[in-house]
Enzyme design. Structure first.
Site, short mmCIF file in Angstrom:
data_model
loop_
_atom_site.label_atom_id
_atom_site.label_comp_id
_atom_site.label_asym_id
_atom_site.label_seq_id
_atom_site.Cartn_x
_atom_site.Cartn_y
_atom_site.Cartn_z
N HIS A 105 1.10 -1.07 -0.08
CA HIS A 105 -0.22 0.37 -0.44
C HIS A 105 0.50 1.11 -0.31
O HIS A 105 2.18 1.15 0.20
CB HIS A 105 -1.22 0.19 0.91
CG HIS A 105 -1.58 -0.85 1.31
ND1 HIS A 105 -1.87 -2.25 1.20
CD2 HIS A 105 -3.34 -0.56 0.93
CE1 HIS A 105 -3.10 -2.67 0.74
NE2 HIS A 105 -4.17 -2.01 0.84
N LYS A 146 -0.83 4.99 4.83
CA LYS A 146 -2.16 3.92 5.20
C LYS A 146 -1.20 4.37 7.17
O LYS A 146 -0.46 3.74 6.96
CB LYS A 146 -1.78 2.74 4.69
CG LYS A 146 -2.99 1.52 5.28
CD LYS A 146 -3.40 0.84 4.29
CE LYS A 146 -4.28 -0.02 4.87
NZ LYS A 146 -5.30 0.21 4.71
N1 NAI Z 1 -13.29 -0.67 1.95
C1 NAI Z 1 -12.48 -0.75 0.41
O1 NAI Z 1 -11.95 -0.80 -0.47
C2 NAI Z 1 -11.44 0.28 1.06
C3 NAI Z 1 -10.60 1.02 2.09
N2 NAI Z 1 -9.78 2.29 2.63
C4 NAI Z 1 -10.41 2.47 3.96
O2 NAI Z 1 -11.30 3.79 4.04
C5 NAI Z 1 -9.93 4.16 5.09
C6 NAI Z 1 -10.41 5.29 4.55
O3 NAI Z 1 -9.05 6.14 3.57
P1 NAI Z 1 -8.39 7.14 3.31
O4 NAI Z 1 -9.34 7.89 2.31
O5 NAI Z 1 -7.83 6.07 2.09
O6 NAI Z 1 -7.84 7.79 4.54
P2 NAI Z 1 -7.52 9.22 4.66
O7 NAI Z 1 -7.08 9.99 5.77
O8 NAI Z 1 -7.80 10.07 3.30
O9 NAI Z 1 -9.60 9.92 5.01
C7 NAI Z 1 -9.99 9.93 5.50
C8 NAI Z 1 -11.20 10.79 5.99
O10 NAI Z 1 -11.75 10.58 7.45
C9 NAI Z 1 -11.44 11.96 8.15
N3 NAI Z 1 -12.58 11.62 9.49
C10 NAI Z 1 -11.72 11.30 10.46
N4 NAI Z 1 -12.03 11.21 11.65
C11 NAI Z 1 -13.66 11.36 11.24
C12 NAI Z 1 -14.92 11.37 12.16
N5 NAI Z 1 -14.87 11.33 13.21
N6 NAI Z 1 -16.15 12.19 11.48
C13 NAI Z 1 -15.48 12.09 9.69
N7 NAI Z 1 -14.44 11.87 9.09
C14 NAI Z 1 -13.36 11.84 9.70
C15 NAI Z 1 -10.67 12.55 7.87
O11 NAI Z 1 -10.33 14.29 8.18
C16 NAI Z 1 -10.29 12.21 5.92
O12 NAI Z 1 -10.97 13.29 5.54
C17 NAI Z 1 -8.88 3.68 5.65
O13 NAI Z 1 -9.78 2.63 6.78
C18 NAI Z 1 -9.05 2.59 4.64
O14 NAI Z 1 -8.31 1.72 5.00
C19 NAI Z 1 -9.83 2.19 1.52
C20 NAI Z 1 -9.78 2.72 0.20
C21 NAI Z 1 -10.23 1.09 -0.15
O1 LIG Z 2 -6.35 1.78 3.08
C1 LIG Z 2 -6.16 2.18 1.87
O2 LIG Z 2 -5.64 2.07 0.88
C2 LIG Z 2 -6.51 0.97 1.28
N1 LIG Z 2 -7.65 0.17 2.91
C3 LIG Z 2 -8.34 -1.32 2.59
C4 LIG Z 2 -7.55 -2.15 3.74
O3 LIG Z 2 -7.25 -1.93 4.32
O4 LIG Z 2 -7.74 -3.12 3.42
C5 LIG Z 2 -8.84 -1.46 1.04
C6 LIG Z 2 -8.01 -1.17 0.12
O5 LIG Z 2 -6.61 -2.52 -0.13
C7 LIG Z 2 -7.10 -0.17 0.28
#
Ligand code: NAI
Ligand SMILES: O=C(O)C1=N[C@H](C(=O)O)C[C@H](O)C1
EC number: 1.17.1.8
Length: 247
Positions: free
Chosen positions: A133, A137
């Site tokens: 990643h 992250k």
């Molecule tokens: N299921 C999937 O397909 C995927 C899951 N993810 C997951 O999604 C999550 C977010 O990833 P990113 O967008 O890369 O992180 P990021 O750090 O870019 O975004 C997180 C956002 O949430 C906000 N935030 C934090 N606490 C908050 C709260 N209490 N209330 C509202 N907003 C809040 C932050 O200010 C930030 O804008 C991670 O856990 C990641 O692992 C990421 C990519 C794909």
């Molecule tokens: O943080 C990310 O970027 C991602 N988070 C998810 C994970 O923890 O599996 C999904 C994807 O891998 C991207």
């Protein structure tokens, strides 16, 4: 028309989700919320479904608040444990009309990789997971890698397989990685990466590798939109987007 609120709207994923919802003719973005906003704004905006891409420390609280507010939840945020999932399942008994989808990965390739890994697991002596990643992250191993490893471990156990062979007896620096239900998981953080996973299987004289790559966060959007469109038709807690697909 489905009214949609996005939590974590300013983040890497949230900002893509906002665009994807705005671009869908059957969805209406009614609230784009981030850290400084009150989640009650989703209720005031009459959201039917809320999408959560925030942080592991906040996501469970959001889901309970959404259940109390009568809003379906589609969650991509990682960090869920069996205890936190059980608490959501319990809470949903008060609202049997609501659906909560928690998916560790919405990319179609990753969903298939998790399913294929579980299908392959009984046929190989050795199995390990490597996830790669971007270095921003915050959690390791990835939610996808944990889900993949748990699926492999469950399939191995059901087939009567024990632990993968491993003679390591001296590993002071943890070079063998994390152990998730007995399956070794290795996390790489590298500038230039987005989200990638390799599942390695081995038998005497052969190897089998499953690889999935998200080069761009647009790869997650069709799965997220599928979740939003389907969540109301799947009451209760669903873990994994594969449960909404004909696999
Ligand atoms: N299921 C999937 O397909 C995927 C899951 N993810 C997951 O999604 C999550 C977010 O990833 P990113 O967008 O890369 O992180 P990021 O750090 O870019 O975004 C997180 C956002 O949430 C906000 N935030 C934090 N606490 C908050 C709260 N209490 N209330 C509202 N907003 C809040 C932050 O200010 C930030 O804008 C991670 O856990 C990641 O692992 C990421 C990519 C794909
Ligand atoms: O943080 C990310 O970027 C991602 N988070 C998810 C994970 O923890 O599996 C999904 C994807 O891998 C991207």
């Amino acid at each position: 028309m489905i009214n949609v609120a996005v939590l974590g709207a300013a983040g890497r994923m949230g900002s893509h989700v906002v665009q994807a919802v705005q671009g869908a003719e059957d969805l209406e973005l009614v609230a784009a919320l981030d850290t400084d906003d009150d989640i009650a704004a989703a209720t005031r905006a009459k959201a039917h479904v809320a999408i959560d891409f925030t942080v592991p420390d906040a996501t469970e609280g959001h889901v309970h608040a959404l259940i109390d507010a009568g809003i379906h939840a589609v969650v991509g945020t990682t960090g869920w444990t069996s205890d936190s999932l059980s608490r959501v399942e319990e809470h949903l008994k008060e609202r049997p009309d609501l659906g909560v989808l928690i998916a560790p990965n919405f990319a179609i390739g990753a969903v298939l990789a998790m399913r294929f890994a579980a299908a392959a697991a009984p046929y190989f002596e050795s199995a390990e997971v490597v996830e790669l990643h971007h270095p921003d992250k915050v959690d390791a191993p990835s939610g996808t890698a944990i889900h993949t490893a748990r699926g492999i471990a469950a399939a191995r156990a059901a087939a009567g397989l024990g632990a993968s062979p491993d003679a390591t007896s001296h590993d002071p620096d943890g070079a063998r990685g994390a152990s998730v239900d007995g399956v070794h998981v290795h996390a790489v953080r590298l500038r230039g990466m987005v989200a990638h996973e390799e599942v390695l299987f081995g038998n005497a004289g052969e190897a089998f590798t499953i690889r999935t790559d998200s080069f761009d966060r647009v790869s997650f959007m069709p799965g997220v939109l599928l979740g939003v469109r389907e969540v109301a038709a799947h009451p209760g807690l669903t873990v994994g987007l594969d449960r909404y697909m004909s696999l």
